[in-house]
Design an enzyme around this catalytic site. Structure first.
Site, PDB file in Angstrom:
ATOM      1  N   LYS A  99      23.397  26.729  25.557  1.00 27.75           N
ATOM      2  CA  LYS A  99      23.824  25.975  26.520  1.00 27.75           C
ATOM      3  C   LYS A  99      24.398  26.786  27.622  1.00 27.75           C
ATOM      4  CE  LYS A  99      26.260  21.462  27.304  1.00 27.75           C
ATOM      5  NZ  LYS A  99      27.262  20.410  26.393  1.00 27.75           N
ATOM      6  N   SER A 136      25.573  15.701  27.235  1.00 25.52           N
ATOM      7  CA  SER A 136      25.252  16.367  28.447  1.00 25.52           C
ATOM      8  C   SER A 136      24.481  17.644  27.958  1.00 25.52           C
ATOM      9  CB  SER A 136      26.680  17.143  28.736  1.00 25.52           C
ATOM     10  OG  SER A 136      27.521  17.930  27.683  1.00 25.52           O
ATOM     11  N   SER A 188      28.138  14.677  23.433  1.00 24.87           N
ATOM     12  CA  SER A 188      27.080  15.393  23.886  1.00 24.87           C
ATOM     13  C   SER A 188      26.094  16.433  23.229  1.00 24.87           C
ATOM     14  CB  SER A 188      27.964  16.483  24.901  1.00 24.87           C
ATOM     15  OG  SER A 188      28.225  15.538  26.179  1.00 24.87           O
TER      16      SER A 188
END
Lengths: 101, 520
Positions: free
Chosen positions: B81, B156, B180
């Site tokens: 990420k 997310s 997330s």
């Protein structure tokens, strides 16, 4: 609970150092009040005798040896600064006549 | 010839060790897949071909030495990420305010991944500063879900989830502050775990809400997720919240045999919290969870209905605590030391311009909420009140685990993946996507989402929640459930629109989202 007025929203934006447009302020006024409405649910609970929780895993005071460890070279760190002169980050003046405040 | 991207990470590891494939070829296959699929999916913010191949070649050299103690991730590709620092690379956290920033150091987990010899392919798209449940709040455009390209992948960590679901990487790293990792894992049909608070060092991770944030793995099966957690978990002096708790080596020894894995479910005591079947829960998703429960009971587990009475207060509590912490953490983005500096007046004018234009709408909303909740006159009414309710939420879980429950079983998400734009106009509707996941962060507990079937062709996730430090037990239970459903038809299905993702004539996710927005 009283809602947020337009001037409250402007004040919070100033505290948060967010430069917002008039449209953003109007949109946020509605949205923040809608979200604050959800918070009123918490008033249903009597928490007088309940302690606050800030951290969940019950660790305390983990210390490390007080020794100097290598850190990043100054020039490497300054590479990310928007404006640098003589090994320092340059910013507009905070105090005095030139500070604008 | 086998398509190398369809292998699981542990299958890759077996072939790498047997000398049947090289990490170089494996990495090439994944780089090609990621580049071919990124137009239609937008899962990646950067793909570093040269660096990935350099790491793969180094892994091949290490593999040739045939070290029996080598980690199973040696030579295996992975996606990070884009809030994990990698020296010399970008770290945008999905925001314009970090555009152009180059990380001068490696995050702790980056060091760990380098040391076990995993091959980092690049950085994935995400909601800005990890604030969002659909990945539509990225400054770099939305991410499409390969099961239906007009739907979101969740957020997310949407880019990390899609990279794994679409076979661009067998493994990826996400972060989970209110759901997330688990929610996008559910919406894209893969495995995702949020470990116990303190299990993985956050040194070098862009902070959102420091009492809630935790790093965790995505994978296409349970064994792979456990192996990735094993690689990154453990105490690190540079994160004072990382706990001195041993990482169990058994994370690498989950049963390969389905019979053995399913037998491990016998005698387990599981709780089914009734409050997690929230109002507005999609009835067909609910049926998948009920079928999963029936399956677990059939394998000899007992499942009892239980209550977590303060669940309903979780959303309000979370949306005070998380924005409050975020407003403090994000004060550092001031345009003075790094990132773009906007405005050309005094310090205050530059702050207002840099932050006003550098942050996107959701981040500004949360900074406003947090600043308000912490401001003079409201601190006790909001922040202290929320921290007290947080105690009650945590006590709900503690009570059940003290009674002897091994884990709780619940839905991960109230719905399957929704269409672009469906929740963008109403922040509260978006926040409700995390109603079943955020209490787990509030209590600091580990939770995992594993696939449990489809609803109208879209993946449904089953969530297992355990007491602190019970990741190994959660992985064993999850591996047991995976074994029970090994022959289910949905297990062998690829994402329904995977073939379209490599067609350059397909619209980008941004184009799809704006086309949907223009439909009245």
């Amino acid at each position: 609970m009283p809602g947020l007025s337009r001037s409250d929203v402007e004040h919070v934006a100033y505290l948060a150092r967010l430069g917002l447009t008039a449209d953003e302020l109007s949109l946020l006024e509605g949205q923040l009040n809608h979200i604050l409405d959800q918070y009123t649910k918490l008033a249903e609970l009597d928490t007088e005798a309940i302690g606050p929780t800030a951290q969940t895993i019950e660790l305390e005071n983990i210390l490390r040896e007080d020794v100097v460890l290598p850190s990043l070279p100054v020039e490497v760190v300054l590479d990310n600064a928007p404006l640098v002169r003589g090994g320092y980050i340059v910013s507009p003046p905070l105090l005095g006549e030139d500070s604008g405040r | 010839m086998t398509d190398l991207t369809r292998l699981l990470a542990h299958e890759m590891a077996d072939r790498l060790r047997a000398g049947e494939i090289s990490s170089h070829d494996l990495t090439l296959a994944h780089l090609d897949a990621a580049e071919a699929g990124n137009h239609a999916l937008n899962a990646w913010l950067t793909i570093d071909r040269a660096e990935a191949l350099r790491q793969a070649d180094a892994a091949d050299t290490r593999l040739a030495a045939r070290d029996p103690g080598a980690h199973p991730l040696l030579g295996v590709p992975i996606a990070l990420k884009d809030l994990v620092a990698v020296r010399g690379g970008q770290c945008t956290a999905g925001s314009r305010i970090l555009e152009g920033y180059v990380s001068p150091f490696d995050a702790h987990i980056t060091e760990r991944l380098h040391s076990v010899g995993a091959v980092i392919l690049g950085k994935t798209n995400m909601d800005e500063f990890a604030m969002g449940s659909s990945n539509e709040h990225s400054a770099y455009g939305p991410v499409a879900n390969p099961w239906d390209l007009e739907t979101v992948p969740g957020g997310s960590s949407g880019g990390s989830a899609v990279a794994v679901a679409a076979y661009h990487a067998p493994l990826s790293i996400g972060t989970d502050t209110g759901g997330s990792i688990r929610q996008p894992a559910a919406l894209t049909g893969i495995v995702g775990m949020k470990p116990t608070y303190g299990r993985v060092s956050r040194y070098g991770i862009v902070a959102f809400a420091s009492s809630l944030d935790q790093i965790g793995p995505f994978a296409r099966d349970v064994r792979d997720a456990a192996a990735l957690l094993h690689a990154v978990a453990g105490r690190d002096e540079r994160d004072s919240t990382s706990a001195p708790v041993a990482v169990p080596p058994e994370l690498l020894e989950l049963p390969a045999s389905d019979d053995e894995a399913a037998a491990g479910l016998k005698g387990k005591r599981l709780g089914l919290p009734r409050e997690y079947f929230v109002a507005g829960m999609d009835p067909d998703s609910r049926r998948r969870i009920e079928e999963a429960v029936t399956g677990l009971e059939g394998a000899g587990a007992t499942v009892e209905e239980v209550s977590l009475p303060h669940t309903d207060y979780g959303l309000a509590t979370y949306y005070i605590v998380a924005p409050a912490e975020a407003s403090a953490n994000l004060a550092r983005y001031d345009g003075v030391r790094f990132g773009p500096r906007l405005g050309d007046s005094d310090v205050l004018g530059n702050y207002l311009a840099t932050r006003g234009r550098g942050f996107g709408p959701e981040v500004k909303r949360r900074i406003m909420l947090g600043t308000y909740a912490l401001s003079a006159g409201y601190y006790d009414a909001f922040y202290v009140k929320a921290q007290k309710v947080r105690t009650l939420i945590k006590q709900d879980f503690d009570t059940l685990f003290d009674e002897g429950f091994d884990a709780l079983v619940a839905p991960t998400s109230p719905t399957v993946a929704f269409r672009f734009g469906a929740k963008m106009a109403d922040p509260v509707a978006m926040y409700l996507s995390d109603a079943c996941t955020l209490p787990v962060n509030m209590a600091g507990l580990p939770g995992i989402s594993i696939p449990c079937g489809l609803s109208e062709g879209m993946p449904v996730g089953l969530q297992l929640i355990g007491p602190a430090w019970s990741e190994l037990e959660l992985f064993r239970l999850s591996r047991g459930f995976e074994a029970l459903t090994a022959d289910a038809a949905w297990r062998s299905m690829e994402p329904a629109q995977i073939a379209l993702t490599t067609d350059p004539a397909q619209p980008t996710p941004t184009e799809r989202a704006s086309a949907l927005a223009s439909v009245p």
